[in-house]
Design a protein around this motif. Structure first.
Motif, PDB file in Angstrom:
ATOM      1  N   GLY A 172       0.787  -1.219   0.000  1.00  0.00           N
ATOM      2  CA  GLY A 172       0.000   0.000   0.000  1.00  0.00           C
ATOM      3  C   GLY A 172       0.817   1.265   0.000  1.00  0.00           C
ATOM      4  N   GLY A 173       0.107   2.387   0.041  1.00  0.00           N
ATOM      5  CA  GLY A 173       0.729   3.701  -0.058  1.00  0.00           C
ATOM      6  C   GLY A 173       1.487   4.133   1.170  1.00  0.00           C
ATOM      7  N   LEU A 174       1.243   3.483   2.307  1.00  0.00           N
ATOM      8  CA  LEU A 174       1.988   3.805   3.518  1.00  0.00           C
ATOM      9  C   LEU A 174       2.934   2.673   3.895  1.00  0.00           C
ATOM     10  CD1 LEU A 174      -0.875   5.522   5.523  1.00  0.00           C
ATOM     11  CD2 LEU A 174       0.955   6.596   4.214  1.00  0.00           C
ATOM     12  N   GLN A 175       3.124   1.737   2.961  1.00  0.00           N
ATOM     13  CA  GLN A 175       4.091   0.653   3.094  1.00  0.00           C
ATOM     14  C   GLN A 175       3.983  -0.066   4.438  1.00  0.00           C
ATOM     15  OE1 GLN A 175       6.668  -0.116   0.313  1.00  0.00           O
ATOM     16  NE2 GLN A 175       4.624   0.524  -0.285  1.00  0.00           N
ATOM     17  N   MET A 176       2.831  -0.687   4.656  1.00  0.00           N
ATOM     18  CA  MET A 176       2.572  -1.419   5.901  1.00  0.00           C
ATOM     19  C   MET A 176       2.959  -2.880   5.739  1.00  0.00           C
ATOM     20  SD  MET A 176      -1.215  -0.017   6.691  1.00  0.00           S
ATOM     21  CE  MET A 176      -1.706   1.553   6.030  1.00  0.00           C
ATOM     22  N   ASP A 177       3.683  -3.413   6.721  1.00  0.00           N
ATOM     23  CA  ASP A 177       3.993  -4.837   6.674  1.00  0.00           C
ATOM     24  C   ASP A 177       2.825  -5.632   7.256  1.00  0.00           C
ATOM     25  OD1 ASP A 177       4.185  -4.760   9.455  1.00  0.00           O
ATOM     26  OD2 ASP A 177       6.364  -4.870   9.481  1.00  0.00           O
ATOM     27  N   LEU A 178       2.879  -6.954   7.127  1.00  0.00           N
ATOM     28  CA  LEU A 178       1.749  -7.778   7.563  1.00  0.00           C
ATOM     29  C   LEU A 178       1.495  -7.689   9.066  1.00  0.00           C
ATOM     30  CD1 LEU A 178       2.061 -10.973   5.353  1.00  0.00           C
ATOM     31  CD2 LEU A 178       0.245  -9.282   5.354  1.00  0.00           C
ATOM     32  N   GLY A 179       2.547  -7.611   9.859  1.00  0.00           N
ATOM     33  CA  GLY A 179       2.361  -7.481  11.304  1.00  0.00           C
ATOM     34  C   GLY A 179       1.619  -6.200  11.663  1.00  0.00           C
ATOM     35  N   GLU A 209      -3.686   5.860  11.336  1.00  0.00           N
ATOM     36  CA  GLU A 209      -4.177   6.721  12.415  1.00  0.00           C
ATOM     37  C   GLU A 209      -4.343   5.924  13.710  1.00  0.00           C
ATOM     38  OE1 GLU A 209      -5.104  10.332  13.935  1.00  0.00           O
ATOM     39  OE2 GLU A 209      -4.679  10.057  11.812  1.00  0.00           O
ATOM     40  N   ARG A 210      -4.802   4.695  13.583  1.00  0.00           N
ATOM     41  CA  ARG A 210      -4.951   3.846  14.771  1.00  0.00           C
ATOM     42  C   ARG A 210      -3.589   3.554  15.392  1.00  0.00           C
ATOM     43  NH1 ARG A 210      -9.383  -0.732  13.472  1.00  0.00           N
ATOM     44  NH2 ARG A 210      -9.252  -1.021  15.713  1.00  0.00           N
ATOM     45  N   ALA A 211      -2.577   3.339  14.554  1.00  0.00           N
ATOM     46  CA  ALA A 211      -1.223   3.123  15.079  1.00  0.00           C
ATOM     47  C   ALA A 211      -0.711   4.386  15.761  1.00  0.00           C
ATOM     48  CB  ALA A 211      -0.283   2.710  13.951  1.00  0.00           C
ATOM     49  N   GLN A 229      -0.425  -4.551   9.684  1.00  0.00           N
ATOM     50  CA  GLN A 229      -1.798  -4.698   9.200  1.00  0.00           C
ATOM     51  C   GLN A 229      -2.624  -5.573  10.138  1.00  0.00           C
ATOM     52  OE1 GLN A 229      -2.068  -5.585   4.891  1.00  0.00           O
ATOM     53  NE2 GLN A 229       0.110  -5.071   4.848  1.00  0.00           N
ATOM     54  N   GLN A 230      -2.017  -6.631  10.657  1.00  0.00           N
ATOM     55  CA  GLN A 230      -2.743  -7.506  11.572  1.00  0.00           C
ATOM     56  C   GLN A 230      -3.068  -6.801  12.882  1.00  0.00           C
ATOM     57  OE1 GLN A 230      -0.061 -10.819  11.768  1.00  0.00           O
ATOM     58  NE2 GLN A 230      -1.049 -11.888  10.070  1.00  0.00           N
ATOM     59  N   ARG A 231      -2.148  -5.991  13.347  1.00  0.00           N
ATOM     60  CA  ARG A 231      -2.353  -5.326  14.629  1.00  0.00           C
ATOM     61  C   ARG A 231      -3.355  -4.173  14.539  1.00  0.00           C
ATOM     62  NH1 ARG A 231       1.306  -4.763  19.562  1.00  0.00           N
ATOM     63  NH2 ARG A 231       0.138  -3.224  20.752  1.00  0.00           N
ATOM     64  N   TYR A 232      -3.248  -3.342  13.516  1.00  0.00           N
ATOM     65  CA  TYR A 232      -4.058  -2.126  13.448  1.00  0.00           C
ATOM     66  C   TYR A 232      -5.168  -2.171  12.396  1.00  0.00           C
ATOM     67  CZ  TYR A 232      -0.182  -0.530  16.238  1.00  0.00           C
ATOM     68  OH  TYR A 232       0.763  -0.409  17.224  1.00  0.00           O
ATOM     69  N   GLY A 233      -5.125  -3.138  11.506  1.00  0.00           N
ATOM     70  CA  GLY A 233      -6.138  -3.215  10.458  1.00  0.00           C
ATOM     71  C   GLY A 233      -6.685  -4.605  10.260  1.00  0.00           C
ATOM     72  N   ARG A 234      -6.845  -5.335  11.352  1.00  0.00           N
ATOM     73  CA  ARG A 234      -7.280  -6.738  11.273  1.00  0.00           C
ATOM     74  C   ARG A 234      -8.603  -6.889  10.495  1.00  0.00           C
ATOM     75  NH1 ARG A 234      -5.711 -11.057  13.936  1.00  0.00           N
ATOM     76  NH2 ARG A 234      -4.586  -9.821  15.478  1.00  0.00           N
ATOM     77  N   TYR A 235      -9.556  -5.999  10.749  1.00  0.00           N
ATOM     78  CA  TYR A 235     -10.858  -6.072  10.076  1.00  0.00           C
ATOM     79  C   TYR A 235     -10.679  -5.983   8.552  1.00  0.00           C
ATOM     80  CZ  TYR A 235     -15.183  -4.137   8.134  1.00  0.00           C
ATOM     81  OH  TYR A 235     -16.270  -3.878   7.339  1.00  0.00           O
TER      82      TYR A 235
END
Length: 188
Positions: free
Chosen positions: A130-137, A166-168, A139-145
């Motif tokens: 993605g555009g903010l270069q998120m790793d899987l960890g 923003e959640r992070a 994404q799992q922590r802050y974007g699980r849904y």
């Protein structure tokens, strides 16, 4: 080929019509014409199902953005109006307000700056997405849904990616998951 397809379609239609006619004749005489009462009841039932479809549409839109933003989900109305059309109107208002809040993340300019130095909103390259270069960890922590619903961040909208970041930020991590780009943007 087209003529064969047309012939087969016509043949299928005739067979279906014949089967319907045979089934109707086997049942005996047709029922009398529907009464005004039964027609009105059927229309009310149909209208009630259409009303529920509309309510569900607005509820699901609301719930999606509430989950993305990390807000409590509004499962039911505290004081539901007795009129079904009024319930649709109330859910439509809640959905519109929730969408309006979701369209304006508190730090949208900061996320846009970080994005400018990171990658495309649709960047599918592992290990950062993605555009903010998120790793899987992350994404799992802050974007699980979203991860469960849509897959990795390259399948999320830019707004959804910003809300996960923003959640992070709100959890206390600040802009440190993006150390270099946050420095370029003057955020740390």
């Amino acid at each position: 080929m087209r003529q064969l397809r047309t012939f087969l379609f016509t043949l299928l239609a005739c067979v279906c019509a014949l089967a319907g006619a045979l089934a109707a004749s086997a049942e005996g005489p047709a029922d009398p014409a529907p009464t005004v009462e039964s027609t009105t009841t059927a229309q009310l039932t149909l209208a009630a199902s259409e009303i529920q479809v509309q309510i569900d549409l607005y509820r699901h839109r609301t719930w999606h953005w509430q989950r993305v933003m990390g807000r409590p989900v509004t499962l039911t109305l505290q004081h539901p109006p007795p009129d079904p059309m009024e319930r649709i109107r109330v859910w439509k208002q809640i959905s519109a307000r929730t969408q309006q809040v979701a369209e304006h993340p508190p730090h949208a300019r900061q996320w846009a700056c970080i994005h400018r130095y990171e990658g495309s909103w649709r960047d599918p390259n592992s290990p950062y997405y993605g555009g903010l270069q998120m790793d899987l960890g992350f994404q799992q922590r802050y974007g699980r849904y979203l991860l469960q619903r849509k897959g990795t961040a390259d399948h999320w909208t830019p707004l959804e990616q910003m809300w996960v970041a923003e959640r992070a930020l709100r959890s206390g991590r600040g802009y440190y998951p993006w150390p270099n780009t946050a420095r370029f943007c003057g955020l740390i």
